[in-house]
Scaffold this motif. Sequence first.
Motif, PDB file in Angstrom:
ATOM      1  N   ARG A 144       0.716  -1.005  -0.079  1.00 50.75           N
ATOM      2  CA  ARG A 144      -0.051  -0.181  -0.152  1.00 50.75           C
ATOM      3  C   ARG A 144       0.943   0.864   0.205  1.00 50.75           C
ATOM      4  O   ARG A 144       0.454   2.252  -0.444  1.00 50.75           O
ATOM      5  N   ALA A 145       1.760   1.328   0.698  1.00 46.99           N
ATOM      6  CA  ALA A 145       2.713   2.724   1.301  1.00 46.99           C
ATOM      7  C   ALA A 145       3.493   2.690  -0.558  1.00 46.99           C
ATOM      8  O   ALA A 145       3.100   3.635  -0.844  1.00 46.99           O
ATOM      9  N   THR A 146       4.304   1.276  -1.338  1.00 46.49           N
ATOM     10  CA  THR A 146       4.283   1.981  -2.092  1.00 46.49           C
ATOM     11  C   THR A 146       3.566   2.305  -3.416  1.00 46.49           C
ATOM     12  O   THR A 146       3.800   3.486  -4.197  1.00 46.49           O
ATOM     13  N   ILE A 147       2.466   1.718  -3.544  1.00 42.12           N
ATOM     14  CA  ILE A 147       1.423   2.412  -4.331  1.00 42.12           C
ATOM     15  C   ILE A 147       0.910   4.062  -3.962  1.00 42.12           C
ATOM     16  O   ILE A 147       0.875   4.310  -5.252  1.00 42.12           O
ATOM     17  N   GLU A 148       0.444   3.960  -2.817  1.00 37.86           N
ATOM     18  CA  GLU A 148       0.132   5.365  -2.673  1.00 37.86           C
ATOM     19  C   GLU A 148       1.083   6.590  -3.078  1.00 37.86           C
ATOM     20  O   GLU A 148       0.910   7.372  -3.682  1.00 37.86           O
ATOM     21  N   GLN A 149       2.341   5.832  -2.243  1.00 36.78           N
ATOM     22  CA  GLN A 149       3.452   7.415  -2.648  1.00 36.78           C
ATOM     23  C   GLN A 149       3.190   7.541  -4.339  1.00 36.78           C
ATOM     24  O   GLN A 149       3.361   8.821  -4.349  1.00 36.78           O
ATOM     25  N   ARG A 150       3.813   6.703  -5.287  1.00 36.29           N
ATOM     26  CA  ARG A 150       3.175   7.141  -6.042  1.00 36.29           C
ATOM     27  C   ARG A 150       2.327   7.673  -6.761  1.00 36.29           C
ATOM     28  O   ARG A 150       2.206   8.229  -8.063  1.00 36.29           O
ATOM     29  N   CYS A 151       0.735   6.982  -6.337  1.00 34.86           N
ATOM     30  CA  CYS A 151      -0.505   7.193  -6.485  1.00 34.86           C
ATOM     31  C   CYS A 151       0.008   9.711  -6.408  1.00 34.86           C
ATOM     32  O   CYS A 151      -0.856   9.892  -7.001  1.00 34.86           O
ATOM     33  N   ALA A 184       0.928   0.201  -9.563  1.00 41.42           N
ATOM     34  CA  ALA A 184       0.321  -1.908  -8.633  1.00 41.42           C
ATOM     35  C   ALA A 184       0.734  -2.163  -9.344  1.00 41.42           C
ATOM     36  O   ALA A 184       0.932  -3.269  -8.770  1.00 41.42           O
ATOM     37  N   ILE A 185       0.538  -2.425 -10.554  1.00 45.17           N
ATOM     38  CA  ILE A 185       1.977  -4.022 -11.045  1.00 45.17           C
ATOM     39  C   ILE A 185       3.558  -3.776 -10.547  1.00 45.17           C
ATOM     40  O   ILE A 185       3.715  -4.633 -10.264  1.00 45.17           O
ATOM     41  N   THR A 186       3.875  -3.084 -11.077  1.00 47.62           N
ATOM     42  CA  THR A 186       5.548  -2.675 -10.245  1.00 47.62           C
ATOM     43  C   THR A 186       4.729  -3.158  -9.106  1.00 47.62           C
ATOM     44  O   THR A 186       6.182  -4.130  -8.165  1.00 47.62           O
ATOM     45  N   ALA A 187       4.723  -2.832  -8.423  1.00 52.62           N
ATOM     46  CA  ALA A 187       4.311  -3.088  -6.680  1.00 52.62           C
ATOM     47  C   ALA A 187       4.303  -4.317  -6.659  1.00 52.62           C
ATOM     48  O   ALA A 187       4.794  -4.691  -5.547  1.00 52.62           O
ATOM     49  N   LYS A 188       3.259  -4.772  -7.132  1.00 56.17           N
ATOM     50  CA  LYS A 188       2.871  -6.236  -6.642  1.00 56.17           C
ATOM     51  C   LYS A 188       4.259  -7.917  -7.297  1.00 56.17           C
ATOM     52  O   LYS A 188       3.723  -8.655  -6.470  1.00 56.17           O
ATOM     53  N   TRP A 189       4.599  -6.970  -8.460  1.00 53.97           N
ATOM     54  CA  TRP A 189       5.733  -8.184  -8.703  1.00 53.97           C
ATOM     55  C   TRP A 189       6.746  -7.865  -8.378  1.00 53.97           C
ATOM     56  O   TRP A 189       7.832  -8.693  -8.675  1.00 53.97           O
ATOM     57  N   ALA A 190       7.227  -6.868  -7.754  1.00 54.67           N
ATOM     58  CA  ALA A 190       8.414  -6.365  -6.599  1.00 54.67           C
ATOM     59  C   ALA A 190       8.216  -7.976  -6.143  1.00 54.67           C
ATOM     60  O   ALA A 190       9.928  -8.140  -5.832  1.00 54.67           O
ATOM     61  N   HIS A 191       7.449  -8.064  -5.116  1.00 50.47           N
ATOM     62  CA  HIS A 191       7.782  -9.241  -4.286  1.00 50.47           C
ATOM     63  C   HIS A 191       6.731 -10.188  -5.171  1.00 50.47           C
ATOM     64  O   HIS A 191       6.130 -10.802  -3.410  1.00 50.47           O
ATOM     65  N   ILE A 192       6.616 -10.983  -5.811  1.00 50.51           N
ATOM     66  CA  ILE A 192       5.864 -11.519  -6.666  1.00 50.51           C
ATOM     67  C   ILE A 192       5.833 -12.980  -5.934  1.00 50.51           C
ATOM     68  O   ILE A 192       4.462 -13.514  -5.981  1.00 50.51           O
ATOM     69  N   GLU A 193       6.904 -13.990  -5.441  1.00 49.97           N
ATOM     70  CA  GLU A 193       7.283 -14.844  -4.809  1.00 49.97           C
ATOM     71  C   GLU A 193       5.674 -14.979  -3.605  1.00 49.97           C
ATOM     72  O   GLU A 193       5.275 -15.447  -3.141  1.00 49.97           O
ATOM     73  N   VAL A 194       6.552 -13.730  -2.400  1.00 49.59           N
ATOM     74  CA  VAL A 194       5.895 -13.407  -1.437  1.00 49.59           C
ATOM     75  C   VAL A 194       3.884 -13.672  -1.882  1.00 49.59           C
ATOM     76  O   VAL A 194       3.643 -13.846  -0.978  1.00 49.59           O
ATOM     77  N   SER A 195       3.876 -12.926  -2.791  1.00 51.38           N
ATOM     78  CA  SER A 195       2.965 -12.205  -3.337  1.00 51.38           C
ATOM     79  C   SER A 195       1.176 -13.979  -3.439  1.00 51.38           C
ATOM     80  O   SER A 195       0.892 -13.597  -2.894  1.00 51.38           O
TER      81      SER A 195
END
Lengths: 217, 217
Positions: B82-89, B108-119
């Motif tokens: 959330r923090a990552t996405i909101e900052q860019r927003c 959204a895509i970049t943030a989600k994919w940044a830790h895709i394994e954890v996701s």
Amino acid sequence: MPAKPQASFKPRKRPVQARSEATVSALFEASIQVLLGVGYRKFTTTRVAERAGVSVGSLYQYFPNRQALITAVIERYLEGLRATIEQRCRELCGHTLDRQITGLVDAAITAKWAHIEVSRALHEPLADIGGTELVTASAIKTAGVVAEVLRSCADASFRDVDRLSLLMVISCSALLQAAVTDETGALDRESVRTHMRAMVLGYLHEMRADQSQAAAE
Amino acid sequence: MPAKPQASFKPRKRPVQARSEATVSALFEASIQVLLGVGYRKFTTTRVAERAGVSVGSLYQYFPNRQALITAVIERYLEGLRATIEQRCRELCGHTLDRQITGLVDAAITAKWAHIEVSRALHEPLADIGGTELVTASAIKTAGVVAEVLRSCADASFRDVDRLSLLMVISCSALLQAAVTDETGALDRESVRTHMRAMVLGYLHEMRADQSQAAAE
DNA sequence: ACCTGAACACCGTTCAAGT
DNA sequence: ACCTGAACACCGTTCAAGT
């Protein structure tokens, strides 16, 4: 040391006698009841067997493990949902885009809400068994029917209809699942209908091949 | 008879000494490792404690039960996302609609994919703890920021911006989760980007308040 | 203030014995 | 051909005893 059960989540044997068919049916029925009654955390094989009026041993005669049981239950549910939706979809061939989309959205919403308690109860076990594959497989089939419908559209045509249909179905089913498990009240049935319709229509307009798009540049 | 633990999934106590902070950190770290390594089915308290280099007893000193632990792990993850996405927003205020949507989708895509394994690894436990509430709570916050962005849009305005933003965020996050756990290859990163953008733009065009819609009637 | 680990209850799964 | 249920391994959780 007992052999590891491992993998195969398929039913162990086909019921060949009346007695065993009754047992399997009872296990399916009991599974739903347990899920609705006490939830997935307490969805134990013993409890399901007890509720079905058979012994645990009998359960394991037809399902190699707990996962196989829950998987079978979910598959049944998905099949039912899919059949209902696809049936209504086929009736939409040849209509206008607007009517088709309205119909598709309504079909999906009506079917999902028809067994909303079950839809909710299955959400957790679905993730537990890695049900994304099951859901995706189901979505692929439905997308095939949706693609047929779109191709038959009376007043619009699209590029890459297959991919487009798949993305549409996956997005919608993800949204439906979110709506069904929503507790904020923001995703009530009518809001979902309105917005899903707008979203799909908007998406399709962006993807139309048969007219110069009204892009907002 | 021991008292039932019941409910409260909140951490049991705040770590007040350096030693205990280290223990809690180790437990968080170990949780992720166990999840990535052996999956949620084998995510046992004993295993996590062992991996963290402490005893089970210590784990239960900070988390009243297994669920509290996994909940805390997930909350951490959601907060980070959330923090990552909101900052860019926030950087998108005042831009054109097209640029804003492109930016939002990319964030959204970049943030989600940044830790895709954890996701991926968190998807199953998320359903197990009834994480829809957590996800929705997170979505509501993000939707607030998205609404701000849309209100600041240089070349478009909308009715009911709050609801619209919420639906958008929930749909997108549902689609992202589907994409991240997809195994068919149909929902690769670039397809998701393209189609999510088209979907959101199309949806917003349908919902615009400041111009006569180019409806396809 | 924090940690340990044996102990207990409960659940998944099996298998020898039944009909 | 199908069913039973005691038995075993394993996991969540506790708590008396430690530092």
